[in-house]
Scaffold this motif. Structure first.
Motif, PDB file in Angstrom:
ATOM      1  N   LEU A   6       0.845  -1.192   0.000  1.00 50.30           N
ATOM      2  CA  LEU A   6       0.000   0.000   0.000  1.00 50.30           C
ATOM      3  C   LEU A   6       0.881   1.243   0.000  1.00 50.30           C
ATOM      4  N   THR A  32      -0.883  -1.018  -4.538  1.00 49.62           N
ATOM      5  CA  THR A  32      -2.162  -0.314  -4.443  1.00 49.62           C
ATOM      6  C   THR A  32      -1.896   1.111  -3.980  1.00 49.62           C
ATOM      7  N   VAL A  34      -3.460   4.138  -2.329  1.00 51.52           N
ATOM      8  CA  VAL A  34      -4.650   4.247  -1.498  1.00 51.52           C
ATOM      9  C   VAL A  34      -5.235   5.657  -1.536  1.00 51.52           C
ATOM     10  N   ALA A  53      -8.214  -2.622   2.959  1.00 47.71           N
ATOM     11  CA  ALA A  53      -6.894  -3.210   2.722  1.00 47.71           C
ATOM     12  C   ALA A  53      -6.939  -4.733   2.795  1.00 47.71           C
ATOM     13  N   LEU A  59       3.655  -1.575   3.812  1.00 43.77           N
ATOM     14  CA  LEU A  59       3.083  -0.235   3.931  1.00 43.77           C
ATOM     15  C   LEU A  59       4.167   0.812   3.712  1.00 43.77           C
TER      16      LEU A  59
END
Length: 231
Positions: A6, A32, A34, A53, A59
């Motif tokens: 993410l 991804t 976000v 998520a 992260l």
């Protein structure tokens, strides 16, 4: 086999802040980008991201995205497999920084958001890049796409964020801290503080970059991130 990664943008940033890094990231992770524009507090923004998520993920938080990442770790530490703190800090604002945020909020609420954008740009890049029309235009277009209303809400969330320094010692996942050598927003000292507080964290200081390090030196940042993802 790749795993979910993410990417959380910063204040006045969209997914375009990460585009130059994607070539380095895609072979190693399922990326991804976000949405960090929902919610009026760090807890609410982090909660909205966590609700969508995967069960577990890596992260990366850029600038304000790092503040959100720390909040996600407080809410769901078991879901985070590894952490990258990109041009961010764990400490709260100084009185001077907080007062400057309040001034910028007031200007945005007075309909002077373009003034805010113009005033902020020189502090976000390396001195060698202050005259870069490409970076200036990208910085302005991302801010306008985000909009004054979101800017104000996010600035207020930043002002009210908790001090994340007490949480650093409890982070037990592979952690990379990356910062531009001339970062005038969150600073090299802020990055060193994170790296010194998280057990086993690795610090990379990127030459020729300020706060907008993923846009200023994407190849060097991509190399640091690839090393982190392979750890």
């Amino acid at each position: 086999m790749t795993f979910p990664l993410l990417l959380i943008p910063g204040l006045n940033c969209t997914e375009r802040a990460f585009v130059p890094l994607l070539g380095s990231l895609w072979p190693l992770a399922s990326v991804t980008l976000v949405n960090h524009r929902r919610g009026d507090s760090m807890a609410a923004i982090a909660g909205a991201i966590l609700a969508e998520a995967p069960p577990r993920f890596a992260l990366l938080g850029f600038s304000m995205g790092g503040y959100i990442a720390f909040e996600m770790l407080r809410q769901a530490p078991e879901r985070v497999e590894r952490l990258c703190c990109l041009a961010t800090m764990a400490r709260p604002d100084t009185a001077e920084q907080a007062e400057n945020r309040r001034r910028m909020i007031a200007l945005a609420e007075q309909g002077r958001f373009d003034q805010v954008i113009g005033a902020n740009f020189p502090n976000t890049v390396h001195p060698d890049n202050v005259d870069s029309l490409e970076l200036r235009d990208l910085h302005a277009s991302m801010a306008r796409e985000t909009g004054a209303e979101t800017y104000v809400a996010q600035q207020r969330a930043i002002l009210a964020r908790p001090d994340s320094r007490p949480d650093l010692a409890g982070i037990r996942v592979p952690t990379s801290v990356v910062v531009g050598e001339a970062d005038m927003v969150t600073g090299v000292d802020g990055a060193r503080e994170i790296a010194g507080g998280v057990p086993g964290a690795e610090l990379t200081v990127i030459a020729g970059a300020g706060h907008m390090v993923p846009l200023e030196q994407p190849d060097a940042v991509g190399e640091a991130l690839a090393k982190w993802l392979r750890r």
